[in-house]
Design a protein around this motif. Sequence first.
Motif, PDB file in Angstrom:
ATOM      1  N   LEU A  93       7.114  21.201 -42.594  1.00 30.90           N
ATOM      2  CA  LEU A  93       6.501  20.762 -43.600  1.00 30.90           C
ATOM      3  C   LEU A  93       6.881  21.266 -44.766  1.00 30.90           C
ATOM      4  CD1 LEU A  93       2.364  20.119 -43.017  1.00 30.90           C
ATOM      5  CD2 LEU A  93       4.551  17.948 -42.423  1.00 30.90           C
ATOM      6  N   ALA A  94       6.731  22.783 -45.111  1.00 31.95           N
ATOM      7  CA  ALA A  94       6.503  23.588 -46.134  1.00 31.95           C
ATOM      8  C   ALA A  94       7.988  23.596 -46.696  1.00 31.95           C
ATOM      9  CB  ALA A  94       6.054  25.072 -45.852  1.00 31.95           C
ATOM     10  N   LYS A  95       9.491  23.424 -45.033  1.00 33.01           N
ATOM     11  CA  LYS A  95      10.476  23.772 -45.637  1.00 33.01           C
ATOM     12  C   LYS A  95      11.042  21.866 -45.955  1.00 33.01           C
ATOM     13  CE  LYS A  95      15.099  23.425 -42.532  1.00 33.01           C
ATOM     14  NZ  LYS A  95      15.743  23.391 -40.859  1.00 33.01           N
ATOM     15  N   TYR A  96      10.795  21.212 -45.986  1.00 33.98           N
ATOM     16  CA  TYR A  96      11.067  20.079 -45.945  1.00 33.98           C
ATOM     17  C   TYR A  96      10.056  18.675 -47.171  1.00 33.98           C
ATOM     18  CZ  TYR A  96      14.672  19.811 -42.628  1.00 33.98           C
ATOM     19  OH  TYR A  96      15.651  19.812 -41.383  1.00 33.98           O
ATOM     20  N   GLY A  97       8.777  20.241 -47.412  1.00 33.68           N
ATOM     21  CA  GLY A  97       7.988  19.259 -48.129  1.00 33.68           C
ATOM     22  C   GLY A  97       7.279  18.343 -48.659  1.00 33.68           C
ATOM     23  N   LEU A  98       7.179  17.843 -47.072  1.00 37.06           N
ATOM     24  CA  LEU A  98       6.336  16.903 -46.352  1.00 37.06           C
ATOM     25  C   LEU A  98       4.816  16.926 -46.657  1.00 37.06           C
ATOM     26  CD1 LEU A  98       8.862  16.038 -43.722  1.00 37.06           C
ATOM     27  CD2 LEU A  98       8.397  15.154 -45.677  1.00 37.06           C
ATOM     28  N   ALA A  99       4.320  16.241 -46.683  1.00 37.74           N
ATOM     29  CA  ALA A  99       2.464  16.469 -46.854  1.00 37.74           C
ATOM     30  C   ALA A  99       2.339  15.515 -45.245  1.00 37.74           C
ATOM     31  CB  ALA A  99       1.693  15.476 -47.513  1.00 37.74           C
ATOM     32  N   ASP A 100       0.925  15.431 -44.419  1.00 37.86           N
ATOM     33  CA  ASP A 100      -0.018  15.420 -43.542  1.00 37.86           C
ATOM     34  C   ASP A 100       0.445  13.428 -43.318  1.00 37.86           C
ATOM     35  OD1 ASP A 100      -0.025  17.958 -42.039  1.00 37.86           O
ATOM     36  OD2 ASP A 100      -2.444  18.259 -43.235  1.00 37.86           O
ATOM     37  N   ASP A 101       0.539  13.229 -44.217  1.00 36.19           N
ATOM     38  CA  ASP A 101      -0.294  11.617 -44.291  1.00 36.19           C
ATOM     39  C   ASP A 101       1.467  11.521 -43.824  1.00 36.19           C
ATOM     40  OD1 ASP A 101       1.221  12.030 -46.349  1.00 36.19           O
ATOM     41  OD2 ASP A 101      -0.410  10.394 -47.640  1.00 36.19           O
ATOM     42  N   GLU A 102       2.342  11.220 -44.699  1.00 36.30           N
ATOM     43  CA  GLU A 102       4.136  10.941 -43.841  1.00 36.30           C
ATOM     44  C   GLU A 102       4.351  11.559 -42.691  1.00 36.30           C
ATOM     45  OE1 GLU A 102       5.582  12.156 -48.440  1.00 36.30           O
ATOM     46  OE2 GLU A 102       5.069  13.881 -47.242  1.00 36.30           O
ATOM     47  N   ILE A 103       3.475  12.065 -41.674  1.00 31.01           N
ATOM     48  CA  ILE A 103       4.239  12.237 -40.280  1.00 31.01           C
ATOM     49  C   ILE A 103       3.426  11.856 -39.291  1.00 31.01           C
ATOM     50  CG2 ILE A 103       4.386  14.340 -38.005  1.00 31.01           C
ATOM     51  CD1 ILE A 103       5.735  15.135 -40.884  1.00 31.01           C
ATOM     52  N   MET A 104       3.927  11.019 -38.707  1.00 34.05           N
ATOM     53  CA  MET A 104       3.362  11.045 -37.097  1.00 34.05           C
ATOM     54  C   MET A 104       3.795  11.526 -36.137  1.00 34.05           C
ATOM     55  SD  MET A 104       5.259   7.247 -34.943  1.00 34.05           S
ATOM     56  CE  MET A 104       4.090   5.844 -36.127  1.00 34.05           C
ATOM     57  N   TYR A 105       2.828  12.031 -35.269  1.00 32.11           N
ATOM     58  CA  TYR A 105       3.031  12.512 -34.270  1.00 32.11           C
ATOM     59  C   TYR A 105       2.422  12.144 -32.884  1.00 32.11           C
ATOM     60  CZ  TYR A 105       3.237  17.289 -32.166  1.00 32.11           C
ATOM     61  OH  TYR A 105       3.653  18.408 -30.303  1.00 32.11           O
ATOM     62  N   MET A 106       3.879  12.215 -31.762  1.00 33.21           N
ATOM     63  CA  MET A 106       3.467  11.816 -30.388  1.00 33.21           C
ATOM     64  C   MET A 106       3.356  12.791 -29.222  1.00 33.21           C
ATOM     65  SD  MET A 106       5.225   8.992 -28.371  1.00 33.21           S
ATOM     66  CE  MET A 106       4.352   7.444 -28.399  1.00 33.21           C
ATOM     67  N   GLY A 107       2.434  13.227 -29.404  1.00 37.08           N
ATOM     68  CA  GLY A 107       1.605  14.125 -27.713  1.00 37.08           C
ATOM     69  C   GLY A 107       1.308  13.365 -27.127  1.00 37.08           C
ATOM     70  N   ASP A 108       0.536  14.445 -25.668  1.00 34.72           N
ATOM     71  CA  ASP A 108       0.712  13.184 -24.288  1.00 34.72           C
ATOM     72  C   ASP A 108      -1.260  14.596 -24.309  1.00 34.72           C
ATOM     73  OD1 ASP A 108       2.809  15.461 -23.848  1.00 34.72           O
ATOM     74  OD2 ASP A 108       2.063  15.159 -21.700  1.00 34.72           O
ATOM     75  N   ASP A 109      -0.922  15.720 -24.152  1.00 35.98           N
ATOM     76  CA  ASP A 109      -1.852  16.942 -23.801  1.00 35.98           C
ATOM     77  C   ASP A 109      -2.392  17.557 -24.993  1.00 35.98           C
ATOM     78  OD1 ASP A 109      -2.955  17.900 -22.030  1.00 35.98           O
ATOM     79  OD2 ASP A 109      -1.275  17.996 -20.318  1.00 35.98           O
ATOM     80  N   ILE A 110      -3.068  18.662 -24.810  1.00 32.55           N
ATOM     81  CA  ILE A 110      -3.799  19.716 -24.815  1.00 32.55           C
ATOM     82  C   ILE A 110      -3.186  20.379 -26.116  1.00 32.55           C
ATOM     83  CG2 ILE A 110      -5.433  21.521 -24.871  1.00 32.55           C
ATOM     84  CD1 ILE A 110      -6.787  18.608 -24.260  1.00 32.55           C
ATOM     85  N   PRO A 111      -1.544  21.046 -25.930  1.00 31.72           N
ATOM     86  CA  PRO A 111      -0.831  21.526 -27.322  1.00 31.72           C
ATOM     87  C   PRO A 111      -0.816  20.826 -28.170  1.00 31.72           C
ATOM     88  CG  PRO A 111      -0.418  22.340 -24.315  1.00 31.72           C
ATOM     89  CD  PRO A 111      -0.754  21.011 -24.445  1.00 31.72           C
TER      90      PRO A 111
END
Length: 172
Positions: A93-111
């Motif tokens: 996020l810091a590297k590209y100046g992005l905010a949480d609401d601009e991110i989609m994350y696809m995960g499947d498990d506890i990590p």
Amino acid sequence: MINYDLNKIRAIIFDVDGVLSAQTITLHPNGEPMRTVNIKDGYAIQLAQKSGLRIVILTGGKTDSIRKRYEGLGVKDIYMGCSVKLKVYDEFLAKYGLADDEIMYMGDDIPDYEIMKRVGCPVCPADACSDIKEISIYVSDKSGGNGCGRDVIEQVLRAKGLWLSGAEAFGW
């Protein structure tokens, strides 16, 4: 259909095992995991990159095959061997100046849980664990390694008017 303003999305972060590859992994005789990936996920990933959407790989896996596969599709941000994903996420996020609401994350498990609690658009494959499904705003009808990546990328690109638009859509 993802219930989120997909025009906000500037980056999609994917876990690999259980998301872009199936949950069952064959082991090579040398002990290295051998993953199966979906060709339609690959097409969507390379198109998203060409269309200006940042695709990110964030995985605990460490094999060269992961890096080769996603570099070959044009992915620039590949983070491997991540035991605590949240630290790498914050650096991204810091590297590209992005905010949480601009991110989609696809995960499947506890990590993936900590990051998915933070991002604006947490999504998961059909066969994700129950804890991840509970915090996801969208559960794909596709399981890990069977097109769930394509599913969410296509929805984002369609929302932005970038699906089947321009010459880059019709080639690799």
